[in-house]
Design an enzyme around this catalytic site. Sequence first.
Site, PDB file in Angstrom:
ATOM      1  N   ILE A 210    -103.808 -95.286  96.424  1.00  0.00           N
ATOM      2  CA  ILE A 210    -105.361 -94.890  95.744  1.00  0.00           C
ATOM      3  C   ILE A 210    -106.283 -95.808  95.726  1.00  0.00           C
ATOM      4  O   ILE A 210    -107.333 -95.665  96.001  1.00  0.00           O
ATOM      5  CB  ILE A 210    -104.904 -93.982  94.438  1.00  0.00           C
ATOM      6  N   GLY A 216    -103.834-104.877  90.104  1.00  0.00           N
ATOM      7  CA  GLY A 216    -102.724-104.482  91.066  1.00  0.00           C
ATOM      8  C   GLY A 216    -103.180-103.449  92.090  1.00  0.00           C
ATOM      9  O   GLY A 216    -104.187-103.277  92.582  1.00  0.00           O
ATOM     10  N   GLU A 217    -102.153-102.261  91.855  1.00  0.00           N
ATOM     11  CA  GLU A 217    -102.166-101.145  92.633  1.00  0.00           C
ATOM     12  C   GLU A 217    -102.261 -99.908  92.116  1.00  0.00           C
ATOM     13  O   GLU A 217    -101.571 -99.883  90.861  1.00  0.00           O
ATOM     14  CB  GLU A 217    -101.349-101.240  93.926  1.00  0.00           C
ATOM     15  N   VAL A 218    -102.891 -98.734  92.423  1.00  0.00           N
ATOM     16  CA  VAL A 218    -102.436 -97.369  91.937  1.00  0.00           C
ATOM     17  C   VAL A 218    -102.301 -96.664  93.061  1.00  0.00           C
ATOM     18  O   VAL A 218    -102.626 -96.482  94.123  1.00  0.00           O
ATOM     19  CB  VAL A 218    -104.015 -96.907  91.160  1.00  0.00           C
ATOM     20  N   LYS A 231     -99.637 -96.924  88.103  1.00  0.00           N
ATOM     21  CA  LYS A 231    -100.120 -98.102  88.173  1.00  0.00           C
ATOM     22  C   LYS A 231     -99.265 -99.307  88.101  1.00  0.00           C
ATOM     23  O   LYS A 231     -98.640 -99.277  86.995  1.00  0.00           O
ATOM     24  CB  LYS A 231    -101.162 -98.183  86.714  1.00  0.00           C
ATOM     25  N   ASP A 340    -112.889-101.240  75.843  1.00  0.00           N
ATOM     26  CA  ASP A 340    -113.460-101.383  77.004  1.00  0.00           C
ATOM     27  C   ASP A 340    -113.764 -99.766  77.889  1.00  0.00           C
ATOM     28  O   ASP A 340    -113.484 -99.483  78.849  1.00  0.00           O
ATOM     29  CB  ASP A 340    -112.457-101.928  78.123  1.00  0.00           C
TER      30      ASP A 340
END
Length: 531
Positions: A210, A216-218, A231, A340
């Site tokens: 995605i 990092g990556e999803v 995630k 956040d």
Amino acid sequence: MYYFVFLILCLPVSSPLICHCSPDSCYDYPTCITEGLCIEQVIGSELTSTTQGCVPPDLIASTCSVYSTIHRFCCDTYLCNNLTSIQLLLTTTEFPTTSNPPDYITTYYNDYPTSDLPSALVQVVSTLAVLIICIVGCITAFIISLTFFRCWWRKYHQVIHLEYKNPPQRLDIDELSSDLDSTYGTGSGSGMAQLSQVTIAMQVEKKKLIGSGRYGEVWQGVWRDQLVAVKISYSQDAPSWEAETHIYMTNLIRHENILGFVAADKIDLDFSLQYWLITDYMSHGSLLDFLYEHPLSLRDALRLGKGAAAGLAHLHSEIKGGHKFNSSEGLYKPCIIHRDLKSKNILVSSTGEAVIGDFGLAIRYNQDSPRYLCNLFYKREGTKRYLSPELMEDKVEEADISEIYKRADVYSLCLVLWEIFRRCVTDGVCDDCELPYFSCVSREPSFQEMREMILIRDERPHIPIRWSQSRELSEVSEIIQECWQPGRKYNNSIPDLIAPSLPSLLIKKRLISLYDQLPINRQVSGVIYRF
């Protein structure tokens, strides 16, 4: 095994010995080579009657001794038969005057090659070579052993992995206040997950990437025939992964406007670790991306706004449940501060609801939190564009710290509301999707840049004039402007307290009231209308 190899390699290495040799004793004058000893002999007391040469190993016992007519001196180092020892003996000893040197001295070494390389140097080089081989072998053995131990440790000392199991524990609603009853009665679950030890990452099938970035990556994945979001972070983001997992394991955290947690896991990649956070899959992605692609009707905008406010109100509320209002006898949820909140960290569900996620900086507020929050205050963590005026101050009092952080979340929420309602269509017109202060600061503003903008110059994002032509948008504008004003005002650099902003629970109620007053039109309830 390596110990025995080391002993074998370190055994002494024999090398030929070079000795002085008299011209009448060997053909290879002035030296000879032997594997035995060097010899020097004297007849009588005159140095002119001397002989030097080499002794073979099998004649050492019979040769290196004193006879009645001759004295001999044997030695085993390089060129050691240089008459020095004989000279010392001549000062104290008298020797006979007649004899001849042994015949073997003149005949034995004719077949040995001469060499100019000293035997001591050969011994030193050989010893160094052996030592280097031993050191390299020991280092290699240590590295191999350490690698095997590390792999074994990771395999048999995995962290306990967490997984949600249904049904959740039930909350005693009767003992909650009426506000909390109406607020949390429609949540997706009120209890903390049951825990089980399971490597859930082995059960997840990754389908599609995605997004990726610094964190990092999803991935979109499938777990038990259900779509999930995975995630994947790496070692540098391990503290964020641990903090987020810690927040998701809080009692009573589950809510329809909080991203649903499935599991957390670690994957061993031999020399590194992957940190997995598995959550519900949100088909529309982040709120920021959704707003870029889709203009909104007033109903859609209010649905997103009230969902974001409801999620934040749930985080900020402290809930006690069980037989008594006692955390040791019943369920207890502390106040959670997000720290956040922004449109990138809010997701959009398939039903058009806003869902708050990304709790990497979130903390649970309790009696020990004020001092910890004061330490965090000076780190200025969070997205700079969304930091509140209170977080821009030079110092903070410990007594005010909890309210400052709650106000900071509310301030960020109002910036998100400003982004949402800019995309709301009125009379066929809507504004482009933009980040707050897009026309006033750089794309990646610094802390000093934002401090100058919102604290010193006291500027806020521009409210479109067309909002004043709609009753609903006018009220939304009042909510936003009331909440993004600073908790202090500055006159001659002296801060004075002013009225606090609206709490997230009141913002939620006002937005729900506006949403409920809208007439049902061509849109189907719960489905986002795409223009």
